[in-house]
Design a protein around this motif. Structure first.
Motif, short mmCIF file in Angstrom:
data_model
loop_
_atom_site.label_atom_id
_atom_site.label_comp_id
_atom_site.label_asym_id
_atom_site.label_seq_id
_atom_site.Cartn_x
_atom_site.Cartn_y
_atom_site.Cartn_z
N ARG A 1 7.65 -0.89 -1.96
CA ARG A 1 7.18 0.27 -1.21
C ARG A 1 8.11 0.56 -0.04
NH1 ARG A 1 2.71 -2.30 -3.09
NH2 ARG A 1 1.01 -1.01 -3.94
N TRP B 1 -0.29 -0.67 6.12
CA TRP B 1 -0.63 -0.79 4.70
C TRP B 1 -0.82 -2.26 4.30
CZ3 TRP B 1 1.48 -3.49 0.67
CH2 TRP B 1 0.86 -3.28 -0.57
N ASP C 1 -4.20 -3.69 2.77
CA ASP C 1 -4.27 -4.23 1.41
C ASP C 1 -4.82 -5.65 1.42
OD1 ASP C 1 -3.60 -3.44 -1.37
OD2 ASP C 1 -2.37 -5.27 -1.30
N THR D 1 4.24 5.98 -1.20
CA THR D 1 3.43 5.69 -0.02
C THR D 1 3.04 6.94 0.77
OG1 THR D 1 5.43 5.37 1.32
CG2 THR D 1 4.50 3.42 0.23
N ASP E 1 1.03 9.44 0.16
CA ASP E 1 -0.40 9.73 0.23
C ASP E 1 -1.09 8.78 1.21
OD1 ASP E 1 -2.75 11.20 -0.85
OD2 ASP E 1 -3.34 9.19 -1.49
N PHE E 2 -0.70 7.52 1.18
CA PHE E 2 -1.29 6.56 2.11
C PHE E 2 -1.02 6.98 3.55
CE2 PHE E 2 -0.32 3.03 4.97
CZ PHE E 2 -1.56 2.43 5.07
N GLU E 3 0.24 7.30 3.84
CA GLU E 3 0.59 7.65 5.22
C GLU E 3 -0.11 8.92 5.68
OE1 GLU E 3 4.57 7.48 6.48
OE2 GLU E 3 5.06 5.61 5.45
N HIS F 1 -3.03 9.83 5.14
CA HIS F 1 -4.43 9.58 5.45
C HIS F 1 -4.62 8.50 6.51
CE1 HIS F 1 -4.73 11.67 1.56
NE2 HIS F 1 -5.92 12.08 2.01
N VAL F 2 -3.54 8.05 7.14
CA VAL F 2 -3.66 7.07 8.21
C VAL F 2 -3.80 7.80 9.54
CG1 VAL F 2 -2.56 5.18 9.46
CG2 VAL F 2 -2.32 5.34 6.98
#
Length: 1001
Positions: free
Chosen positions: A370, A381, A385, A705, A707-709, A711-712
């Protein structure tokens, strides 16, 4: 026999190549053992097999490894396989073995025995002296004459590990410079530069001149060590190699004892260690020498390890049996194949066999990569996780985060604390990373520079000094307005009133304490100074009431341990000296490590550097900050060339590649490799480490990554919650501490005297300065041990002068103040002169001195199922008829037999219980019980009389003591004593418990 059954059960589980390694007990054997192939298991089974198939005594086997953790792991496996016999097998680190040789045969090592170990601070000071005294130019750059202090120390340590001398360096560089200067090929043959030396050659010559200067510094440094009667860490192995090499009668004495030699992690061996093994095995062209290792895991070249170790072994022993272990019982096939592809171009195929996964479902393994926009996002992340996996039922202890540098641990720890995830740092850390210890260091500096406004401005805001934040601001503002030193304000009632300080009594008390401690720093020993600071500054009471008391106490003990080491370097080592040395530790980046935490916590995520992860395994591994420049292509400060070791040099990139290989192969099921494009103090964007690009892409799953970032929430990156920490009443944490530390006779006696005395002194271990009496006792014990070792080795009763010489050297190592030094010397000479005369006619040469024991007593129920018992017996003497006598030296006040047996009003029975405790140790170690137990008071009383009390072995008392130990262990592991207080009217430890009042559980 039960233990024999365990051996045969374990033996039947071996695969064919593992059985071959265990069965081939004669002749030289090399085992190439990759990650997860069971090398530690086969080492232990091979030792058990030797004992089963031959008449070799257990102490005729020598097993060498590189870390104390490796020694402990080997002993534990042997205990399970062969029972108490395991205690008799010689399992050591290389340094531990050499230390044993030196103290068993002191007459061959006059330099070491008559010298003291060099501290890192002394080494730095000597190196600075060398650079100042010598006419060197290339090692003294303009503006920073001490620039090369650390690199010169490191280079000299490497040369010593390779068993090289200053003469080797000087002769080698002189020869190479002459060759280059006389070689016609070094000069241009035509053109405008015809006849001039080529630039590359001139650069090479310049580097050789720099190395030649290093040889001069090395020569000066060694002379200084001899003059000052000092030796450094690397000298331990070097001196044993020298003695073996130069004394034709000494080496056979040691060789005759060890019939089988085993060496673990052979890829980590340096030149001196290889030479030591070869000398021990030189009794035959085909000796019983067994080495095991993996070239791909050679990650300690910076400590002198050489990739030539395996090639050197094959050259030295061409008839050696080569056994590659290729079945891995740790990792899935994806992870093994990825690790194999990483190393395919670095190591020839014949030395890089492909590992086959033998786990139940090898196809389930995964390797994911990642890329994050920043390291902050990366940690967010990773921590998220980990939290998810734990919520899904994964045990925290099955998870590890692996990083390249110790400095990477702090932000990671903070991120885990934000999510309330319990974790432990398995890597080295320094007390300078502890906020509480930085406060203490600043306080210590203020005590030695009491008028320093900068230090005082920081200290007055420290919570534990007792000044409120508001009053601290009022003091500083008033001092600045009137242009007064801060010290003048806090020391003056008039100025405090004018500053409108609300609690002037607290500020005045702080000022008085500060003046008292400043005087102590100048006039008293560093031990007294630090002890006074801990108890009078308010720090200790504050720490004991904190939720993170235990890690802070670990850091304080690390500082106190460093002080003890430094105190032994001079007769009066003051607080001012200590604070100055702390400054050098910081300036040169020398770590002051806290006391070790419990070795294993099954309910905590592990944070570990790649170097420290070797030999460990986890279900899930996160390799973080895997960027170029961090893992591979690292920026190096100017280093010193070592052409003397040219044959063993290797590229830094190859070192880093092997390190990355080790990180990947710690995992059983899953590896995440990640990095942040920005962050970590960098101004430029980074790319992923080249090592990930060298892995077969088909084996790596690249995960998006974005999409993860997206929504943080921003506040998540910066949020800070109070860190979860182990409280003083955290039962699981204290049980872990108890499991690791176990019980000694002293700890047991302390508990029986007062449970809180045990709690503070033995379990959480509040730092306490050694008393002059304890230092005196240490000196006498050490002198007697050295003398008895020498007598055993020489076979004759040595003269008094030798014993008094050992006494002098031992007293010099204790760090006495000038007054107590002279008193200790006078008392010691009188006591040992008397002891020497009393034992002249009846001295027993067959004896073991200062024999250490670590054994386990089974517990009937509960966790843990056994309790570790530790102890060191001063002397075990053996009679011609086979009987034995345990002797315990005492240097304190004489006690009557009635007092020893508990027959008087204030008798505790501690000494007699200590003797019975030794019997428990011997029983659990599978050794014969002594016929007699003797307390020998060394020092004569005022009338010149001496006292010796001998007791017969008492089986009933030993049985009763084992039950007492079990009861105490049960109390400790359940904290049954938590609300109790002892019966003593003024117990300092119960008072400390009441003053701190840690929360109940």
């Amino acid at each position: 026999m039960a233990h024999g059954a365990q051996f045969h059960t374990a033996y039947r589980t071996l695969n064919p190549t593992q059985k071959e390694a265990v069965d081939t007990i004669e002749g030289p054997v090399m085992v190439v053992a990759g990650p997860g192939t069971g090398k530690t298991h086969i080492l232990a089974l091979r030792i058990a097999h030797i004992l089963t198939k031959t008449d070799t005594p257990p102490d005729g086997i020598l097993a060498l490894t590189f870390t104390e953790a490796g020694v402990d792991a080997m002993k534990q496996r042997l205990l399970r396989l062969i029972g108490p016999t395991a205690y008799k097998v010689g399992v050591y680190t290389f340094h531990g073995f050499c230390n044993e040789i030196i103290h068993t045969h002191p007459e061959y090592f006059p330099r070491i025995i008559s010298s003291t170990a060099l501290t890192e601070i002394e080494s730095i000071m000597y190196m600075r002296e060398a650079l100042t005294a010598l006419p060197v130019e290339k090692l003294k750059p303009f503006g920073d004459p001490y620039f090369y202090v650390q690199t010169a120390r490191s280079a000299i340590a490497t040369l010593k590990r390779e068993h090289k001398t200053p003469r080797d360096v000087l002769e080698n560089t002189t020869r190479l410079i002459r060759q280059l200067e006389q070689d016609p090929a070094s000069f241009h043959e035509k053109g405008v530069h015809k006849g001039k030396m080529k630039g590359a050659i001139q650069t090479r010559i310049d580097r050789l001149h720099k190395e030649h200067e290093l040889g001069l510094v090395f020569e000066w440094y060694e002379t200084k060590l001899t003059q000052m009667k000092k030796f450094d860490f690397e000298d331990m192995i070097g001196e044993v190699v020298r003695a073996f090499s130069t004394d034709s009668e000494f080496l056979p004495v040691v060789q005759e004892k060890y019939l089988y030699i085993l060496a673990d992690e052979h890829q980590d061996a340096n030149g001196a260690q290889n030479t030591l093994l070869e000398l021990l095995a030189s009794y035959d062209t085909a000796p019983n020498l067994f080495i095991v290792g993996d070239e791909k895991q050679a990650i300690f070249r910076f400590q002198g390890a050489s990739l030539d170790s395996f090639a050197r072994f094959r050259e030295k022993f061409p008839s050696a049996t080569l056994i590659p272990l290729v079945d891995s019982y740790r990792s899935g096939s994806v992870l093994l194949d990825a690790a194999h592809s990483l190393m395919r171009d670095s190591i020839p195929a014949e030395r890089h066999p492909k590992l086959e996964s033998r786990v139940s479902q090898p196809h389930l393994a995964a390797l994911e990569a990642r890329t994050f926009s920043s390291e902050e996002m990366e940690l967010a992340w990773v921590v998220g996780d980990i939290a998810t996996r734990i919520a899904e039922g994964v045990a925290p202890g099955d998870i590890a985060v692996i990083f390249r540098n110790n400095a990477d641990a702090l932000p990671l720890s903070r991120a885990l604390s934000q999510r309330g995830i319990l974790h432990m740092l398995d890597s080295k850390s320094s007390i300078f990373s502890s906020h509480a210890l930085l406060q203490l260091v600043t306080y210590l500096r203020l005590c030695t520079h009491i008028g320093n406004d900068e230090y005082l401005a920081h200290v007055v805001h420290i919570p534990w000094v007792g000044v409120s934040a508001g009053d601290a601001y009022r003091v500083l503002i008033h001092a600045q307005r009137k242009r007064l030193p801060y010290l003048d304000v806090i020391s003056s009632p008039h100025e405090l009133e004018e500053a409108r300080v609300r609690d002037s009594a607290a500020v005045t008390a702080f000022a008085k304490t500060l003046h008292r401690l400043a005087k102590s720093a100048q006039e008293e020993s560093a031990r007294d100074f630090l002890d006074l600071v801990l108890h009078e500054s308010g720090l200790l009471t504050h720490v004991l009431a904190r939720p993170d008391a235990i890690p802070v106490l670990n850091a304080v003990r690390g500082l106190a341990r460093t002080l003890e080491t430094l105190s032994a370097t001079k007769t009066l080592y003051t607080g001012r000296d200590f604070v100055a040395d702390i400054g050098l530790y910081e300036e040169y980046g020398i770590e002051i490590e806290p006391d070790t935490q419990p070795k294993e916590r099954t309910n905590a995520v592990h944070l570990v550097t790649a170097h420290r992860s070797k030999g460990l395994e986890y279900e899930y591994v996160y390799v973080i900050h895997a960027r170029d420049g961090k893992w591979g292509n690292r920026t190096q400060r100017d280093t010193l060339p070592l052409s003397t070791l040219a044959a063993s040099q290797d590229t830094d990139t190859e070192d880093e590649r092997r390190l990355f290989y080790v990180a990947l192969t710690r995992a059983k099921q899953y590896v995440s490799v990640s990095y942040g494009v920005t962050g970590g103090g960098r101004t430029r964007e980074s790319t992923i480490t080249q090592f990930m690009l060298e892995i077969d892409p088909a084996l790596v799953a690249s995960v998006e990554t974005a999409d993860f970032e997206a929504h943080v929430p921003p506040e998540r990156i910066f949020e800070m919650r109070p860190p979860s920490a182990h409280t003083m009443s955290d039962q699981s944490f204290l049980i872990d501490a108890f499991v690791e530390q176990g019980l000694s006779a002293t700890a047991l006696n302390n508990y029986l005297d007062c449970p809180w005395k045990y709690f503070y002194r033995n379990l959480v271990r509040i730092p306490e300065k050694p008393t002059p009496s304890s230092l005196y006792g240490n000196a006498l014990h050490n002198a007697l041990r050295l003398f008895r070792d020498h007598c055993a080795s020489s076979g004759r009763y040595e003269p008094l002068e030798l014993l008094l010489g050992y006494l002098q050297a031992s007293i010099d190592q204790q760090g006495f103040t000038p007054t107590s030094y002279e008193d200790a010397k006078k008392k010691g000479v009188r006591a040992l002169t008397d002891w020497h005369e009393r034992h002249r006619e009846h001295y027993r040469f067959r004896a073991l001195c200062e024999k250490k024991y670590e054994v386990y007593l089974p517990l009937p129920d509960g966790e843990p199922p056994q309790v570790l018992l530790r102890g060191m017996i001063d002397v075990i003497e053996f009679d011609p008829d086979g009987s034995s006598e345990v002797i315990d030296y005492k240097t304190g006040k004489h006690l009557s037999r009635n007092e020893l047996e508990g027959g008087t009003k204030h008798a505790t029975g501690d000494y007699k219980r200590q003797l019975d405790f030794y019997c428990v140790l011997l029983e659990l170690a599978g050794q014969e019980q002594p016929t007699r137990l003797t307390l020998q008071f060394i020092e004569p009383d005022k009338k010149g009389a001496t006292a010796t009390h001998t007791f017969a072995y008492d089986a009933a008392a030993v049985t009763e003591l084992k039950e007492t130990i079990r009861r105490v262990a049960a109390d400790i592991r359940t904290l049954a004593f938590w609300e109790t207080r002892c019966a003593q009217k003024e117990c300092a430890y119960c008072a400390l418990r009441d003053s701190t009042e840690p929360a109940g559980y």
